[in-house]
Design a protein around this motif. Structure first.
Motif, short mmCIF file in Angstrom:
data_model
loop_
_atom_site.label_atom_id
_atom_site.label_comp_id
_atom_site.label_asym_id
_atom_site.label_seq_id
_atom_site.Cartn_x
_atom_site.Cartn_y
_atom_site.Cartn_z
N GLN A 1 -2.82 -9.25 4.45
CA GLN A 1 -3.87 -8.40 5.01
C GLN A 1 -3.68 -8.21 6.52
O GLN A 1 -3.78 -7.09 7.03
N ILE A 2 -3.43 -9.30 7.22
CA ILE A 2 -3.25 -9.22 8.68
C ILE A 2 -2.00 -8.43 9.02
O ILE A 2 -1.98 -7.64 9.98
N TYR A 3 -0.94 -8.64 8.24
CA TYR A 3 0.32 -7.89 8.42
C TYR A 3 0.06 -6.38 8.33
O TYR A 3 0.51 -5.60 9.18
N TYR A 4 -0.70 -5.97 7.32
CA TYR A 4 -1.01 -4.54 7.16
C TYR A 4 -1.90 -4.08 8.32
O TYR A 4 -1.66 -3.02 8.92
N TYR A 5 -2.90 -4.86 8.65
CA TYR A 5 -3.87 -4.48 9.68
C TYR A 5 -3.20 -4.28 11.05
O TYR A 5 -3.45 -3.28 11.73
N TYR B 1 5.18 -3.33 1.47
CA TYR B 1 5.45 -2.27 2.42
C TYR B 1 6.43 -2.77 3.49
O TYR B 1 6.37 -3.93 3.90
N ASP B 2 7.28 -1.89 3.94
CA ASP B 2 8.22 -2.23 5.00
C ASP B 2 7.67 -1.73 6.32
O ASP B 2 7.92 -0.59 6.73
N LEU B 3 6.89 -2.56 7.01
CA LEU B 3 6.24 -2.19 8.25
C LEU B 3 6.88 -2.96 9.41
O LEU B 3 7.36 -4.08 9.24
N PRO C 1 -9.93 -0.90 2.77
CA PRO C 1 -9.48 -2.27 2.52
C PRO C 1 -8.07 -2.51 3.03
O PRO C 1 -7.29 -1.58 3.20
N TYR C 2 -7.79 -3.80 3.28
CA TYR C 2 -6.47 -4.22 3.73
C TYR C 2 -5.79 -4.93 2.56
O TYR C 2 -6.25 -6.00 2.14
N PRO C 3 -4.72 -4.35 2.02
CA PRO C 3 -4.13 -4.87 0.78
C PRO C 3 -3.67 -6.32 0.90
O PRO C 3 -3.06 -6.72 1.89
N THR C 4 -3.97 -7.11 -0.12
CA THR C 4 -3.51 -8.50 -0.16
C THR C 4 -2.07 -8.59 -0.65
O THR C 4 -1.49 -9.67 -0.63
N ASP C 5 -1.52 -7.46 -1.08
CA ASP C 5 -0.13 -7.42 -1.51
C ASP C 5 0.69 -6.50 -0.60
O ASP C 5 1.64 -5.86 -1.03
N GLU D 1 -0.99 13.00 8.77
CA GLU D 1 -0.26 11.97 8.04
C GLU D 1 -1.25 10.99 7.44
O GLU D 1 -2.36 10.81 7.96
N ARG D 2 -0.85 10.33 6.35
CA ARG D 2 -1.74 9.41 5.66
C ARG D 2 -1.15 8.00 5.62
O ARG D 2 0.06 7.82 5.58
N THR D 3 -2.04 7.00 5.63
CA THR D 3 -1.60 5.61 5.50
C THR D 3 -1.34 5.29 4.04
O THR D 3 -1.61 6.09 3.14
N GLU D 4 -0.86 4.08 3.79
CA GLU D 4 -0.59 3.64 2.43
C GLU D 4 -1.86 3.57 1.59
O GLU D 4 -1.81 3.65 0.37
N THR D 5 -3.01 3.43 2.24
CA THR D 5 -4.29 3.39 1.52
C THR D 5 -5.04 4.72 1.64
O THR D 5 -6.25 4.78 1.40
#
Length: 739
Positions: free
Chosen positions: A515-519, A497-499, A489-493, A450-454
């Motif tokens: 960024q922290i939300y994605y991380y 994404y619905d995480l 990278p951790y997206p600033t936008d 499986e792949r992440t959004e990045t």
């Protein structure tokens, strides 16, 4: 006695010579601003510097550059006066931009003078133009090189969290491949077109520029000599006053505080392998004698009387040993003032509460996975090498080294490496052979990834292949696993994404919060993988010990600005076993190069040469000095330290643990159907040596569309696993087409 007669007229400054110096001084300033800003922007988000400030600063620089070119080209008194008036009018805007510039760089007051050195270096680089006929061409060439390197540094810093360094020359191929993967074909096309236009412009300048004179005034030679000598003297003064400071693990801070251009040049100079003071055969043999006299001959290999650990174990039992290196892993709860809807790492937290844990000092910050990996595998301290150096290229590409793999192989272990990224990235397929691994399972040998959004592979796939490695042999196993999901990278936008996990703190900027939300959501999935590995270990009949640790702190903009109260030099580690460890060691602070000593000791197996050195010398006052001498001897010196039976040879590395084979190839309509076993989505069919567009059906079936008229000419069919740069990592048996 006659002296050389000097023509004083040649040394008189002329209008042209003064103009040359003024223009070079001004252009150097613009390049200085551009390189520093690009370097700083690479380790922060777009939101860290307001767009209006960026546009204003850029506009001012280009207006002033255009103004000075226009004024000098007109070369009339009225234009000089007019240019001066415009300059005065712009001064308030320049002052505003200047203040913003230093606030943006976030450089301490005592390091401001280092930036002057950076400016002087650029000026010295441009100054040879005064000796050349092709003055405009040379000036443009150096300027373009500096700007392109700054742009490259910007993208590299965003991608991996650490700046461009000389050592990146060794992995330029990997960088280009990743650029294509993450920027896309359109961006690559645009960049290629831009570079092509630049080259055409430079060629045009070279052809068009024709001057009848080389040196407009010999006074410029004097100025250049004074400038060069003065710059070097100023550099020595900064060194002697310890204003220029090298932060071995923090390239971002080194580049920001010392200046981008200087730091890049320094990263190249550090590749000159200087012999340490006191290095000779007698000093090395004295250290070896001390290590040998204090090393127990027992296979218990304890670390008694050292600060690392004190254990005893049953030497008749040898456990499986698992290292699990986690990409960008840290405790998100350590970020001050940030709260979450729930704990992102509950499984790791449980290990910390119930077992051996602590903090591990890493050789790099924000990036440099392979550097931490190298220290843990080999016990070698990278502080004595150079900025950002990746030993997989510079050392393991041409020589073998002792590692946990080679040490355990001598004790009957099967040794495996696993990584859910490309097999030849960072030269790992060759490096792991140099370190003594038996097998290496990279992403090309994994199914259901499986792949992440990045577009990074998720870590959940790794537990399956750890289990596969442990079950591939009847004896004991070493499995060294490297994850990748938490990579920048951790997206600033990332709010698009619905995480599941949320950041509940309104004081952060939107870019930091995103960024922290994605991380935390990616690291939460990594934590689920940790839970899977613990469950796997608990389900096993064989004794097994595993350590989980972060390779470096993540390249979050908040942390790059040294905000959040996080110690960026360390990452957490936790050790777990499914059997009782007879030890007084409870963890604590260690360095990455000490991890193999601790794990092999806890496992109760024999230690390798570097582990024995750490065991014996870690409590010594001159511990680091001894390490430097030993490492120089092993890596670059005369190899006095190792005995003949301790020297290693390359292993016959097998890619993947399962054989990929073709059983049959038959014609089905306008397709050739290849049947076999253990195919993956990276399996590619080659017919008569030519790569074919391959359709992956399942792990037992591949299909290729083929012209019926050419079927009779098929003599050879193989399947290859294709890695980075379209390189074949392995290939199957060859078969012929069945009727």
């Amino acid at each position: 006695m006659k002296f050389v007669k000097i023509d004083k007229e040649k040394f008189k400054p002329t209008k042209n010579s003064v103009k040359e110096l003024i223009f070079l001084a001004y252009l150097s300033f613009i390049l200085f601003i551009c390189t520093e800003v690009m370097s700083a922007m690479g380790t922060t988000s777009y939101g860290y510097i307001e767009n209006i400030d960026l546009y204003l600063g850029t506009g001012i620089l280009f207006i002033l550059l255009g103004l000075i070119i226009f004024v000098f080209k007109k070369d009339e008194k009225k234009y000089y006066i007019g240019g001066f008036i415009v300059f005065l009018i712009m001064m308030p805007f320049m002052k505003y931009a200047w203040d913003k510039f230093f606030a943006f760089l976030d450089v301490p007051d005592e390091n401001i003078w280092c930036l002057l050195l950076d400016y002087l270096i650029i000026l010295v680089m441009l100054s040879p133009a005064i000796f050349l006929k092709k003055k405009v061409f040379y000036t443009a060439l150096i300027s373009v090189i500096l700007i392109l390197l700054s742009i490259a540094n910007y993208f590299i810093s965003i991608f991996r969290g650490i700046p461009l360094a000389y050592s990146d020359i060794y992995c330029i191929g990997d960088a280009l491949s990743l650029t294509k993967s993450f920027l896309g074909d359109n961006s690559i096309l645009f960049i290629s077109a831009g570079i092509t236009v630049l080259i055409i412009c430079l060629v045009f300048l070279f052809i068009k520029e024709k001057r009848g004179f080389r040196i407009s005034s010999y006074s410029n030679i004097v100025v250049f000599a004074i400038l060069a000598i003065g710059t070097y003297s100023y550099y020595l003064n900064l060194i002697n006053t310890k204003t220029l400071i090298y932060y071995s693990a923090n390239m971002v801070k080194t580049y920001r505080y010392n200046g981008y251009v200087y730091s890049t040049l320094e990263s190249g100079l550090r590749f000159i392998r200087f012999k340490p003071k006191d290095y000779n055969e007698d000093s090395i043999m004295a250290i070896r004698k001390e290590v040998d006299s204090n090393t127990t001959s027992s296979k218990k290999a304890t670390l008694a009387s050292t600060k690392l650990t004190n254990i005893s174990s049953d030497e008749t039992k040898k456990p499986n040993i698992l290292f699990v290196q986690l990409e960008g892993f840290m405790d998100p709860m350590a970020i001050k003032g940030v709260m979450y809807t729930k704990d992102p790492i509950p499984n790791f937290r449980k290990l910390q509460k119930e077992g051996i844990y602590g903090k591990m000092k890493t050789p790099s910050i924000g990036g440099g996975t392979a550097r931490t990996e190298f220290e843990v595998m080999t016990g070698i301290d990278l502080e004595f090498l150079t900025d950002g150096e990746v030993p997989h290229y510079t050392i393991l590409g041409h020589e073998t080294l002792n590692s946990v793999a080679s040490t355990l192989k001598k004790q009957g272990y099967s040794t495996h490496a696993i990584h859910n990224n490309q097999g030849n990235f960072y030269n790992r397929n060759k490096a792991y052979s140099s370190l003594g691994y038996d097998t290496y399972t990279s992403v090309e040998y994994m199914d259901n990834v499986e792949r992440t959004e990045t577009n990074w592979a998720k870590d959940t796939v790794l537990s399956e292949y750890i289990k596969e490695c442990l079950g591939s042999t009847e004896g004991n196993d070493l499995v060294f696993t490297i994850s990748v999901e938490g990579h920048s990278p951790y997206p600033t936008d990332a709010d698009k994404y619905d995480l599941p996990l949320k950041v509940v703190n309104s004081s952060l900027s939107e870019s930091d919060k995103n960024q922290i939300y994605y991380y935390i959501n990616k690291i939460h999935e990594t934590d689920e993988f940790i839970g899977d590995v613990v469950d796997l270990v608990d389900s096993m009949d064989e004794d097994t010990i595993v350590v989980f640790y972060g390779d470096h702190t993540p390249a979050l903009d908040l942390l790059n600005r040294d905000e959040g109260g996080v110690d960026r030099t360390t990452t957490p580690y936790a050790i777990y076993s499914n059997f009782d460890l007879d030890t007084n060691f409870k963890g604590g602070d260690i360095s990455a190069y000490q991890m193999s000593t601790i794990m092999l000791s806890l496992a109760g197996v024999d230690l390798g040469p570097m582990e024995n050195a750490h065991k014996t010398l870690s409590s010594e006052k001159d511990y680091k000095k001894y390490l430097e001498l030993i490492q120089y001897d092993i890596l670059f010196g005369e190899d006095y330290y190792l005995s003949e039976d301790e020297k290693t040879t390359s292993s016959n590395l097998k890619m993947g643990t399962k054989d990929i084979k073709i059983k049959s190839a038959t014609v089905q309509g306008n397709q050739i159907c290849i049947k076999g076993k253990n195919f993956t989505r990276k399996s590619v069919v080659f017919i008569n040596g030519k790569e074919e567009n391959t359709l992956y059906v399942n792990k037992n079936t591949l299909r290729v569309y083929y012209d019926k008229d050419d079927i009779d000419n098929i003599d050879d069919i193989v399947v290859k696993q294709i890695g980075l740069h379209n390189i074949s990592l392995s290939q199957t048996n060859s078969i012929k087409l069945s009727n």
